[in-house]
Design a protein around this motif. Structure first.
Motif, PDB file in Angstrom:
ATOM      1  N   THR A  43      66.706  30.607  -4.099  1.00 36.74           N
ATOM      2  CA  THR A  43      65.896  30.626  -5.317  1.00 36.74           C
ATOM      3  C   THR A  43      66.568  29.730  -6.341  1.00 36.74           C
ATOM      4  O   THR A  43      67.782  29.508  -6.301  1.00 36.74           O
ATOM      5  N   PHE A  44      65.770  29.206  -7.262  1.00 39.82           N
ATOM      6  CA  PHE A  44      66.281  28.264  -8.250  1.00 39.82           C
ATOM      7  C   PHE A  44      65.746  28.613  -9.630  1.00 39.82           C
ATOM      8  O   PHE A  44      64.606  29.033  -9.769  1.00 39.82           O
ATOM      9  N   PRO A  45      66.566  28.386 -10.663  1.00 42.10           N
ATOM     10  CA  PRO A  45      66.030  28.476 -12.021  1.00 42.10           C
ATOM     11  C   PRO A  45      65.124  27.277 -12.294  1.00 42.10           C
ATOM     12  O   PRO A  45      65.195  26.256 -11.609  1.00 42.10           O
ATOM     13  N   LEU A  46      64.280  27.420 -13.298  1.00 44.71           N
ATOM     14  CA  LEU A  46      63.359  26.354 -13.675  1.00 44.71           C
ATOM     15  C   LEU A  46      63.758  25.673 -14.982  1.00 44.71           C
ATOM     16  O   LEU A  46      63.183  24.642 -15.332  1.00 44.71           O
ATOM     17  N   ALA A  47      64.719  26.253 -15.684  1.00 45.30           N
ATOM     18  CA  ALA A  47      65.108  25.702 -16.980  1.00 45.30           C
ATOM     19  C   ALA A  47      66.594  25.937 -17.211  1.00 45.30           C
ATOM     20  O   ALA A  47      67.211  26.824 -16.607  1.00 45.30           O
ATOM     21  N   THR A  48      67.171  25.135 -18.099  1.00 43.72           N
ATOM     22  CA  THR A  48      68.568  25.313 -18.455  1.00 43.72           C
ATOM     23  C   THR A  48      68.738  26.572 -19.296  1.00 43.72           C
ATOM     24  O   THR A  48      67.815  27.014 -19.981  1.00 43.72           O
ATOM     25  N   THR A  49      69.939  27.124 -19.262  1.00 44.23           N
ATOM     26  CA  THR A  49      70.238  28.341 -20.030  1.00 44.23           C
ATOM     27  C   THR A  49      71.352  28.117 -21.050  1.00 44.23           C
ATOM     28  O   THR A  49      71.834  29.065 -21.667  1.00 44.23           O
ATOM     29  N   ASN A  50      71.790  26.887 -21.217  1.00 43.40           N
ATOM     30  CA  ASN A  50      72.852  26.548 -22.164  1.00 43.40           C
ATOM     31  C   ASN A  50      72.369  26.792 -23.599  1.00 43.40           C
ATOM     32  O   ASN A  50      71.378  26.202 -24.031  1.00 43.40           O
ATOM     33  N   ASN A  51      73.057  27.649 -24.319  1.00 45.40           N
ATOM     34  CA  ASN A  51      72.683  27.965 -25.698  1.00 45.40           C
ATOM     35  C   ASN A  51      73.699  27.473 -26.726  1.00 45.40           C
ATOM     36  O   ASN A  51      73.625  27.834 -27.910  1.00 45.40           O
ATOM     37  N   ASP A  52      74.661  26.637 -26.308  1.00 43.79           N
ATOM     38  CA  ASP A  52      75.613  26.067 -27.265  1.00 43.79           C
ATOM     39  C   ASP A  52      74.884  25.128 -28.222  1.00 43.79           C
ATOM     40  O   ASP A  52      73.788  24.625 -27.929  1.00 43.79           O
ATOM     41  N   TYR A 311      77.410  21.917 -12.488  1.00 43.07           N
ATOM     42  CA  TYR A 311      75.979  21.617 -12.359  1.00 43.07           C
ATOM     43  C   TYR A 311      75.216  22.870 -11.949  1.00 43.07           C
ATOM     44  O   TYR A 311      75.732  23.720 -11.226  1.00 43.07           O
ATOM     45  N   THR A 312      73.991  22.942 -12.401  1.00 44.65           N
ATOM     46  CA  THR A 312      73.050  23.967 -11.965  1.00 44.65           C
ATOM     47  C   THR A 312      71.865  23.270 -11.323  1.00 44.65           C
ATOM     48  O   THR A 312      71.321  22.317 -11.891  1.00 44.65           O
ATOM     49  N   ASN A 313      71.495  23.725 -10.141  1.00 50.48           N
ATOM     50  CA  ASN A 313      70.343  23.148  -9.453  1.00 50.48           C
ATOM     51  C   ASN A 313      69.066  23.847  -9.900  1.00 50.48           C
ATOM     52  O   ASN A 313      68.884  25.042  -9.667  1.00 50.48           O
ATOM     53  N   LEU A 314      68.190  23.100 -10.564  1.00 45.49           N
ATOM     54  CA  LEU A 314      66.851  23.590 -10.825  1.00 45.49           C
ATOM     55  C   LEU A 314      65.984  23.253  -9.616  1.00 45.49           C
ATOM     56  O   LEU A 314      66.250  22.275  -8.909  1.00 45.49           O
ATOM     57  N   GLY A 315      64.957  24.047  -9.381  1.00 45.09           N
ATOM     58  CA  GLY A 315      64.114  23.779  -8.219  1.00 45.09           C
ATOM     59  C   GLY A 315      62.697  24.255  -8.427  1.00 45.09           C
ATOM     60  O   GLY A 315      62.448  25.206  -9.168  1.00 45.09           O
ATOM     61  N   ARG A 316      61.779  23.572  -7.777  1.00 47.97           N
ATOM     62  CA  ARG A 316      60.371  23.958  -7.853  1.00 47.97           C
ATOM     63  C   ARG A 316      59.636  23.403  -6.649  1.00 47.97           C
ATOM     64  O   ARG A 316      60.040  22.385  -6.077  1.00 47.97           O
ATOM     65  N   PRO A 317      58.551  24.044  -6.250  1.00 47.04           N
ATOM     66  CA  PRO A 317      57.716  23.488  -5.189  1.00 47.04           C
ATOM     67  C   PRO A 317      57.028  22.234  -5.694  1.00 47.04           C
ATOM     68  O   PRO A 317      56.709  22.111  -6.875  1.00 47.04           O
ATOM     69  N   ASN A 566      73.604  18.898 -15.292  1.00 46.87           N
ATOM     70  CA  ASN A 566      74.936  19.230 -15.784  1.00 46.87           C
ATOM     71  C   ASN A 566      74.860  20.335 -16.825  1.00 46.87           C
ATOM     72  O   ASN A 566      73.901  20.437 -17.598  1.00 46.87           O
ATOM     73  N   ASP A 567      75.902  21.147 -16.860  1.00 45.17           N
ATOM     74  CA  ASP A 567      75.884  22.328 -17.719  1.00 45.17           C
ATOM     75  C   ASP A 567      75.952  21.994 -19.208  1.00 45.17           C
ATOM     76  O   ASP A 567      75.749  22.877 -20.055  1.00 45.17           O
ATOM     77  N   ARG A 568      76.196  20.730 -19.571  1.00 42.53           N
ATOM     78  CA  ARG A 568      76.178  20.372 -20.998  1.00 42.53           C
ATOM     79  C   ARG A 568      74.753  20.122 -21.499  1.00 42.53           C
ATOM     80  O   ARG A 568      74.531  19.985 -22.699  1.00 42.53           O
ATOM     81  N   VAL A 569      73.779  20.067 -20.585  1.00 46.65           N
ATOM     82  CA  VAL A 569      72.393  19.791 -20.969  1.00 46.65           C
ATOM     83  C   VAL A 569      71.742  21.062 -21.508  1.00 46.65           C
ATOM     84  O   VAL A 569      71.892  22.142 -20.943  1.00 46.65           O
TER      85      VAL A 569
END
Length: 593
Positions: A43-52, A311-317, A566-569
Motif C-alpha cells: 500500500t502507498f500514501p497518496l500525499a506527503t505528510t511533512n508538516n515542517d 524518501y517516501t514512495n507515493l503510489g496510485r493505480p 524526498n522527505d523535505r517536500v
C-alpha cells in the motif's frame, strides 16, 4: 488532458498523464493510502505528510526516468507522449479542474455549462486568468485550439470524431469555410460551442470538450503547418500554469520560474529544475539524494528503491494499460480514417485469441514488477470503476485452449517441425515489435516469444531486436509492414471513452481495426442516450465484451505508478482530483537528507 489521448507511454516506464486508468478511481484527495490493485499487500500514501515550515526561496529538483530524449512539443495541440507531458506539468494547466471521478468541476481557470437540449457547451473564463507574459487569457485563446486542430494544414494527430462533432468543423477542415460556424465568441471571456450530438464524455476532464487554451497572441503569426517546429512551441512556450518554462535544453532539461501572473495564488518556490534521467541510473540517483522526486520511476526495479532512507514512495493505480496490438490495416490519410484489411496476416481472430491465451500475465506482474502490475482484462482500466466491466476475465494462460483455437482455425503443423503453417499450408512467420528500455524489456519480450512457440507459432523480432521508443512509435504510425504484432501501452487520459484510441477515425488506432459493429458500439457510448447512467454502463460493457472477443488489441497488464518523494517536500498531493500540486508544493530544508 485530451480525452482518451493522454499520450504514449513506454512499455517499461510509468505514465504520469491522465492520460489516462488505474485502479480505484473513487478515492478522494483526503485519502492517505492507495491499494495497488494487484492482489499483493503493498500500500502507498497518496500525499506527503511533512508538516515542517516551508523555507523561503526553496528550489525543487525533479527527474523523469526515461531512456529517450523528450521531443519538446510543449503545446497541448501537438504533444504526443508521456515524457513531454511530464515536462509540461509544472507550467501547463488545463482550463478545468476535476474531482476524483475525473468529472469536470468549476473550480479551475474556467467553468463549463452544458445545455443538452440546445446541444451547446459554454466555457467562461475567470477574470484574473493571465498568460505568463502578462496578457489576459481570452475567448480568442479558447477558440484558437479548435482553429489549429481543425485546420487543413494541422500536423498533429488530435483531429478526431470529438472535433468532427462540432457544427461547421468538417467544412472548416476541408477548406470550404474560413471559420467554424458552431463556435461563437459571446464576449471576451465566454465561448459557446454547438455540437451535432451531446454525450456524457463532455462531463469528463479531457473528454468531449477540449480542455486547453492556446496563446493566440504568440502563435497567430505562425502558419499552422509550421507551429510544431516553431520557437513558440519548442523554446519559449507561453502558459498560464503556476510556473513557466524559463530555460529549455532540448531533450535534456527544463528550468521553471514562478509565473507572477498565476491566477490561483503566488507559486511558493523560487525555481524548479526537471531533467531526463536514464532509467538505469534512477535508483542510484535516489541513493545519492540528487532529486526530490523522480517521475515515471520504473516499476520493474521497485525492490531496489523500495526502502531508500529519506524518501517516501507515493503510489496510485494508473489510467493506463499495456497491450498487444495486431496490425490489421493502414491509415488512410486522405480519408482521415483507418483502412482495415480483412486479408492481413493477423486477420483471423482465432490466431489473435490464441496468442492471448498463451501468456501468464499475472505471473509477469509478480515476477517482473514486484506485484505492481496485474493481468489486464479489458481495454477500460479498473480505475474507471463506473465503466470497467469486472465480469470479463480477459486472456489468461490456457495452452490447451490456444492450441484448439489454432487447430480449429486451420493453422496446422504441415511438415512436422513443430511450427504451424498458415491456413494454406505456407510458412507463417509473425513479426513482433517491442520497445527497449528498462531491465526487463528483453526478458519479458523473450518470454512472450517463448510462449508463442509453445503453441507452434514462429514469432520473430521486427528488426531482429527491441526498438527504441521514438523509432518504435514512428514505425507504428507509419504502418511498417514488418510489424504484425506489437507490445505498447496507452495512457487513456481522464476520460475512458474509447473513441480516440480505437475508433475508425482515430489516428491513435494503430491496429487499424474497424468494423460496423465496433463503430456502432462506440457510437452508443457517444450518444445522447448515454446521459442515462444505466445505458452508459451497459454501452461500455458491450464494447468491452466485443473488444475481448475480437482481440484486435489484448490488454496484458494493468499498471500502478510509484513516485519517490524526498522527505523535505511538503504540500504535494498526488490524488486524482486534488488541486494542482505544482501550485502548492514547497520544501522545508535547503538540502535533501
Amino acid at each position: 488532458m485530451k480525452k482518451t489521448i493522454f499520450g504514449l507511454v513506454t512499455l517499461l516506464s510509468v505514465a504520469t498523464l491522465a492520460a489516462c486508468g488505474n485502479g480505484g478511481g473513487t478515492s478522494s484527495s483526503g485519502n492517505n493510502s492507495s491499494d495497488n490493485g494487484s492482489g499483493s499487500d503493498l500500500t502507498f500514501p497518496l500525499a506527503t505528510t511533512n508538516n515542517d515550515d516551508a523555507i523561503e526561496d526553496g528550489e525543487l529538483n525533479v527527474a523523469v526516468a526515461t531512456d529517450s530524449q523528450f521531443k519538446g512539443l510543449f503545446q497541448w495541440e501537438f504533444y504526443q507522449d508521456a515524457f513531454d507531458n511530464a515536462f509540461m506539468a509544472p507550467s501547463h494547466e488545463p482550463l478545468f479542474t476535476n474531482d476524483a471521478n475525473f468529472t469536470i468541476t468549476n473550480d479551475g481557470a474556467a467553468s463549463l455549462e452544458l445545455d443538452e437540449d440546445a446541444k451547446t457547451a459554454t466555457i467562461t473564463l475567470k477574470d484574473n486568468v493571465k498568460w505568463s507574459d502578462g496578457e489576459d487569457v481570452t475567448a480568442d485563446d479558447v477558440i484558437f485550439p479548435y482553429e489549429i486542430i481543425g485546420h487543413p494544414d494541422y500536423t498533429g494527430i488530435r483531429y478526431d470524431d470529438t472535433f468532427r462533432n462540432i457544427v461547421g468543423m468538417e467544412e472548416y477542415n476541408s477548406g470550404s469555410a474560413d471559420t467554424i460556424s458552431g463556435i461563437t465568441k459571446v464576449d471576451d471571456k465566454t465561448v459557446k460551442i454547438e455540437y451535432k450530438e451531446m454525450n456524457p464524455s463532455m462531463l469528463q476532464a479531457g473528454g468531449g470538450i477540449w480542455t486547453y487554451a492556446a496563446p493566440k497572441h504568440t502563435l497567430e503569426g505562425v502558419e499552422v503547418k509550421d507551429m510544431e517546429s516553431s520557437d513558440q512551441v519548442r523554446k519559449h512556450p507561453v502558459t498560464f500554469g503556476p510556473y513557466y518554462m524559463s530555460n529549455i535544453v532540448a531533450g535534456e532539461s527544463v528550468e521553471y520560474l514562478p509565473n507572477e501572473h498565476y491566477w490561483n495564488g503566488t507559486p511558493p518556490l523560487k525555481k524548479i529544475t526537471m531533467k531526463s534521467l536514464p532509467t538505469a541510473s534512477a535508483t542510484e540517483a535516489l541513493n545519492s539524494k540528487l532529486y526530490d522526486m523522480i517521475f515515471q520511476m520504473p516499476t520493474d526495479t521497485f525492490e531496489t528503491y523500495q526502502d531508500i532512507a529519506g524518501y517516501t514512495n507515493l503510489g496510485r493505480p494508473q489510467t493506463s494499460y499495456t497491450y498487444l496490438g495486431f496490425k490489421l490495416g493502414k491509415w488512410d490519410a486522405d480519408e482521415g480514417k483507418v483502412a482495415y484489411d480483412p486479408d492481413s496476416k493477423m486477420a483471423d481472430k482465432s490466431l489473435r485469441q490464441a496468442m492471448g491465451y498463451a501468456l501468464d500475465n499475472n505471473a509477469v506482474g509478480e515476477r517482473f514488477y514486484a506485484g505492481l502490475r496485474s493481468n489486464g482484462t479489458t481495454l477500460i482500466p479498473p480505475v474507471f470503476a463506473d465503466f470497467h466491466d469486472d465480469s470479463i476475465e480477459g486472456y489468461t494462460l490456457n495452452l490447451d485452449k490456444a492450441n484448439k483455437l489454432l487447430d480449429d482455425a486451420g493453422f496446422k503443423d504441415v511438415d512436422g517441425d513443430g511450427i504451424r503453417e498458415d491456413k494454406d499450408g505456407n510458412k507463417l512467420t509473425i513479426n513482433f515489435a517491442s520497445m527497449s528500455g528498462g531491465e526487463v524489456a528483453q526478458p519479458l519480450a523473450d518470454y512472450y516469444i517463448q510462449q508463442w512457440k509453445e503453441i507452434g507459432l514462429d514469432v520473430q523480432y521486427t528488426t531482429g531486436r527491441l526498438i527504441e521508443f521514438n523509432s518504435f512509435y514512428d514505425r507504428l504510425e507509419n504502418d511498417d509492414p514488418e510489424i504484425d504484432v506489437y507490445q505498447a501501452a496507452w495512457s487513456t487520459g481522464t476520460d475512458p471513452n474509447p473513441t480516440g484510441l480505437w475508433g475508425a477515425n482515430a489516428a491513435f488506432n494503430y491496429t487499424r481495426y474497424e468494423s460496423e459493429e465496433n463503430t456502432k458500439l462506440i457510437n452508443a457510448i457517444n450518444s445522447s442516450e448515454a446521459f442515462d447512467e444505466d445505458f452508459l454502463k451497459e454501452a461500455y460493457s458491450n464494447w468491452q465484451q466485443y473488444a475481448f472477443e475480437e482481440a484486435f488489441a489484448i490488454p496484458t497488464l494493468f499498471r500502478n505508478e510509484v513516485l519517490p518523494v524526498n522527505d523535505r517536500v511538503r504540500d504535494w498531493d498526488w490524488s486524482y482530483g486534488a488541486p494542482n500540486p505544482w501550485a502548492t508544493v514547497t520544501v522545508t530544508s535547503d538540502s535533501r537528507s
